[in-house]
Design a protein around this motif. Structure first.
Motif, PDB file in Angstrom:
ATOM      1  N   ASN A  45       0.758  -0.987   0.040  1.00 44.18           N
ATOM      2  CA  ASN A  45       0.115  -0.121   0.118  1.00 44.18           C
ATOM      3  C   ASN A  45       0.676   1.362   0.045  1.00 44.18           C
ATOM      4  O   ASN A  45       0.415   2.323   0.109  1.00 44.18           O
ATOM      5  CB  ASN A  45      -1.077  -0.128   1.273  1.00 44.18           C
ATOM      6  CG  ASN A  45      -0.302   0.055   2.411  1.00 44.18           C
ATOM      7  OD1 ASN A  45       1.059  -0.026   2.593  1.00 44.18           O
ATOM      8  ND2 ASN A  45      -0.858   0.636   3.623  1.00 44.18           N
ATOM      9  N   MET A  46       2.256   1.151   0.031  1.00 47.40           N
ATOM     10  CA  MET A  46       2.949   2.442  -0.260  1.00 47.40           C
ATOM     11  C   MET A  46       3.594   2.401  -1.624  1.00 47.40           C
ATOM     12  O   MET A  46       3.707   1.305  -2.238  1.00 47.40           O
ATOM     13  CB  MET A  46       4.079   2.116   0.789  1.00 47.40           C
ATOM     14  CG  MET A  46       3.863   1.893   2.246  1.00 47.40           C
ATOM     15  SD  MET A  46       2.835   3.502   2.847  1.00 47.40           S
ATOM     16  CE  MET A  46       3.947   4.511   3.044  1.00 47.40           C
ATOM     17  N   ASP A  47       4.019   3.692  -2.192  1.00 49.33           N
ATOM     18  CA  ASP A  47       4.436   4.007  -3.558  1.00 49.33           C
ATOM     19  C   ASP A  47       5.924   3.526  -3.615  1.00 49.33           C
ATOM     20  O   ASP A  47       6.259   3.399  -4.501  1.00 49.33           O
ATOM     21  CB  ASP A  47       4.238   5.396  -3.799  1.00 49.33           C
ATOM     22  CG  ASP A  47       4.953   6.350  -3.107  1.00 49.33           C
ATOM     23  OD1 ASP A  47       5.355   5.760  -1.893  1.00 49.33           O
ATOM     24  OD2 ASP A  47       5.064   7.350  -3.464  1.00 49.33           O
ATOM     25  N   LYS A  48       6.613   3.278  -2.649  1.00 43.83           N
ATOM     26  CA  LYS A  48       8.099   2.661  -2.571  1.00 43.83           C
ATOM     27  C   LYS A  48       8.496   1.978  -1.337  1.00 43.83           C
ATOM     28  O   LYS A  48       7.881   1.879  -0.357  1.00 43.83           O
ATOM     29  CB  LYS A  48       9.257   4.224  -2.782  1.00 43.83           C
ATOM     30  CG  LYS A  48       8.903   5.159  -1.696  1.00 43.83           C
ATOM     31  CD  LYS A  48       9.822   6.121  -1.975  1.00 43.83           C
ATOM     32  CE  LYS A  48       9.764   7.213  -1.183  1.00 43.83           C
ATOM     33  NZ  LYS A  48       8.588   8.223  -1.447  1.00 43.83           N
ATOM     34  N   ARG A  49       9.464   1.052  -1.587  1.00 45.01           N
ATOM     35  CA  ARG A  49       9.895   0.340  -0.444  1.00 45.01           C
ATOM     36  C   ARG A  49      11.582   0.142  -0.339  1.00 45.01           C
ATOM     37  O   ARG A  49      12.393   0.237  -1.616  1.00 45.01           O
ATOM     38  CB  ARG A  49       9.276  -0.984  -0.682  1.00 45.01           C
ATOM     39  CG  ARG A  49       9.653  -2.108   0.464  1.00 45.01           C
ATOM     40  CD  ARG A  49       8.840  -3.537   0.210  1.00 45.01           C
ATOM     41  NE  ARG A  49       9.462  -4.475   1.156  1.00 45.01           N
ATOM     42  CZ  ARG A  49       9.316  -5.805   1.104  1.00 45.01           C
ATOM     43  NH1 ARG A  49       8.803  -6.079  -0.033  1.00 45.01           N
ATOM     44  NH2 ARG A  49       9.695  -6.460   1.918  1.00 45.01           N
ATOM     45  N   ARG A  50      12.188   0.379   0.851  1.00 49.75           N
ATOM     46  CA  ARG A  50      13.467   0.327   0.728  1.00 49.75           C
ATOM     47  C   ARG A  50      14.141  -1.404   0.828  1.00 49.75           C
ATOM     48  O   ARG A  50      13.510  -2.016   1.247  1.00 49.75           O
ATOM     49  CB  ARG A  50      13.839   0.876   2.168  1.00 49.75           C
ATOM     50  CG  ARG A  50      15.567   1.010   2.164  1.00 49.75           C
ATOM     51  CD  ARG A  50      16.052   1.733   3.378  1.00 49.75           C
ATOM     52  NE  ARG A  50      15.728   0.772   4.658  1.00 49.75           N
ATOM     53  CZ  ARG A  50      15.719   1.116   5.811  1.00 49.75           C
ATOM     54  NH1 ARG A  50      15.950   2.503   6.267  1.00 49.75           N
ATOM     55  NH2 ARG A  50      15.695   0.331   6.646  1.00 49.75           N
ATOM     56  N   VAL A  51      15.052  -1.465   0.172  1.00 47.26           N
ATOM     57  CA  VAL A  51      15.718  -3.011  -0.181  1.00 47.26           C
ATOM     58  C   VAL A  51      17.042  -2.812   0.880  1.00 47.26           C
ATOM     59  O   VAL A  51      18.072  -1.701   0.465  1.00 47.26           O
ATOM     60  CB  VAL A  51      15.988  -3.163  -1.432  1.00 47.26           C
ATOM     61  CG1 VAL A  51      16.646  -4.747  -1.539  1.00 47.26           C
ATOM     62  CG2 VAL A  51      15.002  -3.089  -2.473  1.00 47.26           C
ATOM     63  N   ASP A  52      16.979  -3.615   1.686  1.00 45.82           N
ATOM     64  CA  ASP A  52      18.328  -3.661   2.684  1.00 45.82           C
ATOM     65  C   ASP A  52      19.323  -4.554   2.270  1.00 45.82           C
ATOM     66  O   ASP A  52      18.869  -5.866   2.183  1.00 45.82           O
ATOM     67  CB  ASP A  52      17.939  -3.593   3.933  1.00 45.82           C
ATOM     68  CG  ASP A  52      17.141  -2.588   4.773  1.00 45.82           C
ATOM     69  OD1 ASP A  52      17.176  -1.704   4.046  1.00 45.82           O
ATOM     70  OD2 ASP A  52      16.556  -2.788   5.746  1.00 45.82           O
ATOM     71  N   LEU A  53      20.552  -4.188   1.824  1.00 43.98           N
ATOM     72  CA  LEU A  53      21.389  -5.218   1.210  1.00 43.98           C
ATOM     73  C   LEU A  53      22.736  -5.150   2.172  1.00 43.98           C
ATOM     74  O   LEU A  53      23.045  -4.097   2.374  1.00 43.98           O
ATOM     75  CB  LEU A  53      21.763  -4.819  -0.340  1.00 43.98           C
ATOM     76  CG  LEU A  53      20.536  -4.851  -1.076  1.00 43.98           C
ATOM     77  CD1 LEU A  53      20.898  -4.081  -2.453  1.00 43.98           C
ATOM     78  CD2 LEU A  53      20.094  -6.357  -1.379  1.00 43.98           C
ATOM     79  N   ILE A  54      23.489  -6.486   2.615  1.00 46.54           N
ATOM     80  CA  ILE A  54      24.664  -6.283   3.136  1.00 46.54           C
ATOM     81  C   ILE A  54      25.545  -6.554   2.303  1.00 46.54           C
ATOM     82  O   ILE A  54      25.652  -7.714   1.558  1.00 46.54           O
ATOM     83  CB  ILE A  54      24.425  -7.314   4.435  1.00 46.54           C
ATOM     84  CG1 ILE A  54      23.413  -6.738   5.298  1.00 46.54           C
ATOM     85  CG2 ILE A  54      25.787  -7.207   5.113  1.00 46.54           C
ATOM     86  CD1 ILE A  54      23.543  -5.465   5.885  1.00 46.54           C
ATOM     87  N   VAL A  55      26.647  -6.024   2.184  1.00 43.85           N
ATOM     88  CA  VAL A  55      27.990  -6.351   1.488  1.00 43.85           C
ATOM     89  C   VAL A  55      29.026  -6.455   2.517  1.00 43.85           C
ATOM     90  O   VAL A  55      29.667  -5.515   3.242  1.00 43.85           O
ATOM     91  CB  VAL A  55      28.369  -5.407   0.355  1.00 43.85           C
ATOM     92  CG1 VAL A  55      29.616  -5.593  -0.216  1.00 43.85           C
ATOM     93  CG2 VAL A  55      27.008  -5.231  -0.374  1.00 43.85           C
ATOM     94  N   ARG A  56      29.725  -7.737   2.528  1.00 47.08           N
ATOM     95  CA  ARG A  56      31.182  -7.687   3.447  1.00 47.08           C
ATOM     96  C   ARG A  56      32.317  -7.878   2.707  1.00 47.08           C
ATOM     97  O   ARG A  56      32.380  -8.580   1.789  1.00 47.08           O
ATOM     98  CB  ARG A  56      30.730  -9.085   4.113  1.00 47.08           C
ATOM     99  CG  ARG A  56      29.679  -9.010   5.106  1.00 47.08           C
ATOM    100  CD  ARG A  56      29.472 -10.325   5.880  1.00 47.08           C
ATOM    101  NE  ARG A  56      28.377 -10.409   6.957  1.00 47.08           N
ATOM    102  CZ  ARG A  56      27.190 -10.481   6.490  1.00 47.08           C
ATOM    103  NH1 ARG A  56      26.676 -10.999   5.371  1.00 47.08           N
ATOM    104  NH2 ARG A  56      26.137 -10.274   7.583  1.00 47.08           N
ATOM    105  N   VAL A  57      33.416  -7.162   3.137  1.00 47.60           N
ATOM    106  CA  VAL A  57      34.548  -7.211   2.346  1.00 47.60           C
ATOM    107  C   VAL A  57      35.963  -7.342   3.524  1.00 47.60           C
ATOM    108  O   VAL A  57      35.399  -7.070   4.713  1.00 47.60           O
ATOM    109  CB  VAL A  57      34.956  -5.564   1.420  1.00 47.60           C
ATOM    110  CG1 VAL A  57      33.778  -5.530   0.514  1.00 47.60           C
ATOM    111  CG2 VAL A  57      34.630  -4.510   2.648  1.00 47.60           C
ATOM    112  N   PRO A  58      36.867  -7.703   3.245  1.00 46.64           N
ATOM    113  CA  PRO A  58      37.977  -8.043   4.159  1.00 46.64           C
ATOM    114  C   PRO A  58      38.508  -6.723   4.821  1.00 46.64           C
ATOM    115  O   PRO A  58      38.247  -5.442   4.130  1.00 46.64           O
ATOM    116  CB  PRO A  58      39.016  -8.595   3.457  1.00 46.64           C
ATOM    117  CG  PRO A  58      38.381  -9.082   2.072  1.00 46.64           C
ATOM    118  CD  PRO A  58      37.233  -8.029   1.746  1.00 46.64           C
TER     119      PRO A  58
END
Length: 216
Positions: A113-126
């Motif tokens: 029911n909202m016009d946009k949605r946030r995508v939560d992404l995790i990136v792991r580096v050394p």
């Protein structure tokens, strides 16, 4: 839902009016119906609870048919609603029937029911990786996605210093229907893009040092 409720109520009043027109004294009948109603109320209190919960769902409208929701421990697209239950269709094509009382008595999360949605992404580096380089790689991937909205702009920051990695959080915004398209595509591309600039994806590891005990 409202039409069903009006239809049942209308038939009850029509039956009473017809019997009165036929000369039947409805006083004792209505009194008897009152007593019967109390007995039936106890017997069908679960059904009445579902009915009243359905009324609350209709009045407050936390979701509509076609919305993807979480209700308690269940998730799916709302395919039908009536006076007693809500029917969900899961992404793997299962049909879930939930009573209105359980739906209304649980937290309801509506993803549609909202016009946009946030995508939560995790990136792991050394550890030792160039922070700005990692941000540039992630930003470069996002720039190729037509589904990602320009406003608000994606957030890319260091989120956590874990035991074996530096964890970045990447948060683009997209339309609800494009959420999983962006999520899965990014997961499939990030490892290759990091390797192109000489960065690897770390994994938990344990260094074991064996020291010979001195001889007696």
């Amino acid at each position: 839902f409202i039409l069903q409720l009006v239809n049942i109520t209308g038939w009850i009043f029509l039956a009473v009016a017809f019997l009165q027109h036929m000369g039947l004294d409805m006083g004792p009948v209505l009194a008897g119906l009152g007593i019967t109603g109390v007995i039936l109320g106890f017997a069908f209190q679960e059904t009445i609870g579902n009915l009243l919960s359905g009324v609350m769902i209709v009045i407050n409208a936390p979701f509509r048919i076609g919305d993807y929701i979480d209700s308690g421990s269940f998730s799916g697209t709302v395919t039908d609603m009536d006076m007693i239950c809500v029917i969900l269709s899961t992404p793997d094509n299962k049909r879930i029937t939930i009573s209105n009382k359980l739906v209304w008595g649980s937290p309801i999360v509506n993803y549609s029911n909202m016009d946009k949605r946030r995508v939560d992404l995790i990136v792991r580096v050394p550890y030792g990786s160039d922070v700005q380089l990692v941000k540039q790689v992630i930003s470069g991937i996002f720039s190729t996605y037509e589904e990602i909205l320009p406003d608000p702009a994606p957030t890319i920051e260091v989120n956590k210093l874990s035991a074996s990695s530096v964890d970045f959080i990447a948060r683009p915004w997209t339309k609800p229907q494009d959420y999983w398209k962006v999520f899965w595509r990014f997961q499939g591309e990030i490892c290759g893009k990091l390797e192109e600039v000489g960065l690897s994806v770390p994994f938990d590891q344990l260094d074991l040092h064996i020291i010979d005990a001195p001889k007696a």
